[in-house]
Design a protein around this motif. Sequence first.
Motif, short mmCIF file in Angstrom:
data_model
loop_
_atom_site.label_atom_id
_atom_site.label_comp_id
_atom_site.label_asym_id
_atom_site.label_seq_id
_atom_site.Cartn_x
_atom_site.Cartn_y
_atom_site.Cartn_z
N SER A 1 -12.85 -5.19 8.84
CA SER A 1 -12.20 -6.40 9.53
C SER A 1 -11.12 -5.42 10.50
N PRO A 2 -10.65 -6.19 11.70
CA PRO A 2 -9.89 -5.58 12.35
C PRO A 2 -8.56 -5.31 11.84
N TRP A 3 -7.89 -3.91 12.20
CA TRP A 3 -6.44 -3.75 11.80
C TRP A 3 -6.17 -4.01 10.31
N TYR A 4 -7.26 -3.87 9.39
CA TYR A 4 -6.93 -3.83 7.96
C TYR A 4 -6.55 -2.41 7.38
N LEU A 5 -5.23 -2.57 7.00
CA LEU A 5 -4.57 -1.22 6.55
C LEU A 5 -4.90 -1.12 4.94
N SER A 6 -5.19 -0.17 4.61
CA SER A 6 -5.54 0.15 3.17
C SER A 6 -4.43 0.53 2.38
N GLY A 7 -4.09 0.32 1.12
CA GLY A 7 -3.33 0.59 0.28
C GLY A 7 -3.85 0.71 -1.20
N ALA A 8 -3.02 1.08 -2.10
CA ALA A 8 -3.15 0.92 -3.62
C ALA A 8 -2.41 -0.17 -4.05
N PRO A 9 -2.82 -1.11 -4.98
CA PRO A 9 -2.37 -2.32 -5.96
C PRO A 9 -1.18 -1.61 -6.41
N ASP A 10 -0.01 -2.67 -6.71
CA ASP A 10 0.97 -2.17 -7.53
C ASP A 10 1.52 -3.51 -7.79
N ASP A 11 2.12 -3.80 -8.92
CA ASP A 11 3.02 -4.98 -9.39
C ASP A 11 4.15 -5.08 -8.85
N ARG A 12 4.54 -3.79 -8.28
CA ARG A 12 5.85 -3.73 -7.51
C ARG A 12 5.88 -4.07 -5.97
N TRP A 13 4.69 -4.44 -5.56
CA TRP A 13 4.80 -4.75 -4.14
C TRP A 13 5.43 -6.08 -4.22
N SER A 14 6.06 -6.61 -2.84
CA SER A 14 6.26 -7.88 -2.74
C SER A 14 5.40 -8.40 -1.62
N ALA B 1 -7.17 -6.69 20.60
CA ALA B 1 -5.76 -6.73 20.99
C ALA B 1 -5.01 -7.83 20.55
N GLY B 2 -5.73 -9.05 20.29
CA GLY B 2 -4.97 -10.18 19.61
C GLY B 2 -5.08 -10.36 18.32
N ALA B 3 -5.73 -9.57 17.42
CA ALA B 3 -5.88 -9.81 16.21
C ALA B 3 -4.59 -9.04 15.34
N ASN B 4 -4.29 -9.53 14.45
CA ASN B 4 -3.17 -9.57 13.52
C ASN B 4 -3.73 -8.35 12.59
N MET B 5 -2.76 -7.72 12.28
CA MET B 5 -2.76 -6.50 11.25
C MET B 5 -2.72 -7.18 9.90
N HIS B 6 -3.53 -6.49 9.02
CA HIS B 6 -3.60 -7.16 7.72
C HIS B 6 -3.34 -6.10 6.49
N PRO B 7 -2.27 -6.31 5.83
CA PRO B 7 -2.13 -5.40 4.53
C PRO B 7 -3.16 -5.63 3.61
N ASP B 8 -4.32 -4.68 3.66
CA ASP B 8 -5.22 -5.30 2.41
C ASP B 8 -4.96 -4.48 0.96
N PHE B 9 -3.63 -4.72 0.61
CA PHE B 9 -3.24 -4.39 -0.77
C PHE B 9 -1.65 -5.17 -1.13
N GLY B 10 -1.47 -5.11 -2.39
CA GLY B 10 -0.34 -5.96 -2.77
C GLY B 10 -0.21 -6.04 -4.31
N SER B 11 0.45 -6.88 -4.90
CA SER B 11 0.52 -6.92 -6.28
C SER B 11 -0.20 -8.23 -6.62
N GLY B 12 -0.32 -8.19 -8.00
CA GLY B 12 -1.05 -9.49 -8.39
C GLY B 12 -2.50 -9.41 -8.49
N LEU B 13 -3.13 -10.58 -8.67
CA LEU B 13 -4.75 -10.42 -8.39
C LEU B 13 -5.27 -11.45 -7.41
N TRP B 14 -6.61 -10.86 -6.87
CA TRP B 14 -7.20 -12.07 -5.92
C TRP B 14 -8.39 -12.17 -6.56
#
Length: 353
Positions: free
Chosen positions: A306-319, A99-112
């Motif tokens: 991991s809690p509340w990890y939200l899945s998405g596809a990588p894209d260089d247009r993400w901010s 309940a106290g864990a934050n959502m995490h967008p597990d996608f984005g732009s660039g590299l990690w």
Amino acid sequence: MLSRSLAAVPLRLTALAAVLGLASCGGTAPGTAGPSDPAFVLPAGTATPSAAVSPSAVASASPTAGPCGIFPASSVWRADVSKLPVHRSSGALVNSIGAGANMHPDFGSGLWEGAPIGIPVTAVKPGQKTVKVSFEYAGESDKGPYPIPADAKVEGGRSSDGDRHVILYDAAACKVFELYAAYPAGAGWRAGSGAIYDLRSNKLRPAGWTSADAAGLSIFAGLVRYEEVAAGRITHALRITVPRSRNSYVWPARHAASSSSDADLPPMGLRLRLKANVDTSKMPKQARIIAEAMKKYGVIVADNGSPWYLSGAPDDRWSNDALRALKNLQGSDFEAVDTSGLMADKNSGAVRG
């Protein structure tokens, strides 16, 4: 910078096909095959279809109508769940996820760590040559063959040792081919498991079968993709992971991934939604569109991680800065919903209508 997922830690079980994993975006290796048709299990406290479903909660359309998208308009993935009743065990389920864990967008732009952030989708060209794939969990995998191009994108990169999902989207055939733990092998590939979905069909996998995901669901169907956000709206539920799950699954999931019978833990396939009173108006546009989808279509528990990890596809247009606003959401901003009233047939993904 968005953090990468934790590495998967599979654990074989001899009961219902199950593996307890620690990963964020995907991450649980499919388990050993269980009974061919295990009992359909609802979350604790959920009555078999009894809730009245508002017309707005049910989409209806011919399974073959319209262009190729995320399953038919009648699919449970595309059902509006904003008016469905709150699940009687919502509080306990949310607390067990965090309940106290934050959502995490597990996608984005660039590299990690040298790799794109998220689960990539490879667009398959018409006439793409198919190859044979050998599977560790062949008994619960679709044999194929699979249309894998030489430059197919692998989650985490070609040299990764994580989940290594390969998602192949064939728009011409309106199919998606999904692999878990996929590696090139000679003239073909080898993988932990694989599944093929006809995106114009509501057919589910056989009861008890895994897929490239622990819940036996399509990964592609639950990804946040830039094209949808750029178009101004997402029209389907999204995929999340939870730290621990229960050894049961609820429609439309087909597979469990745990050895625990704790009723406070979420089963695979549990649907949750962002509460209607959560203010999303000040979020950056990209984050706001995603948050609005979570209010209307909700999120589906698809794997351990991991809690509340939200899945998405990588894209260089993400901010990445815009997506980071989703981290302000906490588990307490979500509630589990009772979707039992939507189910017409436990072996079909179509909702009542």
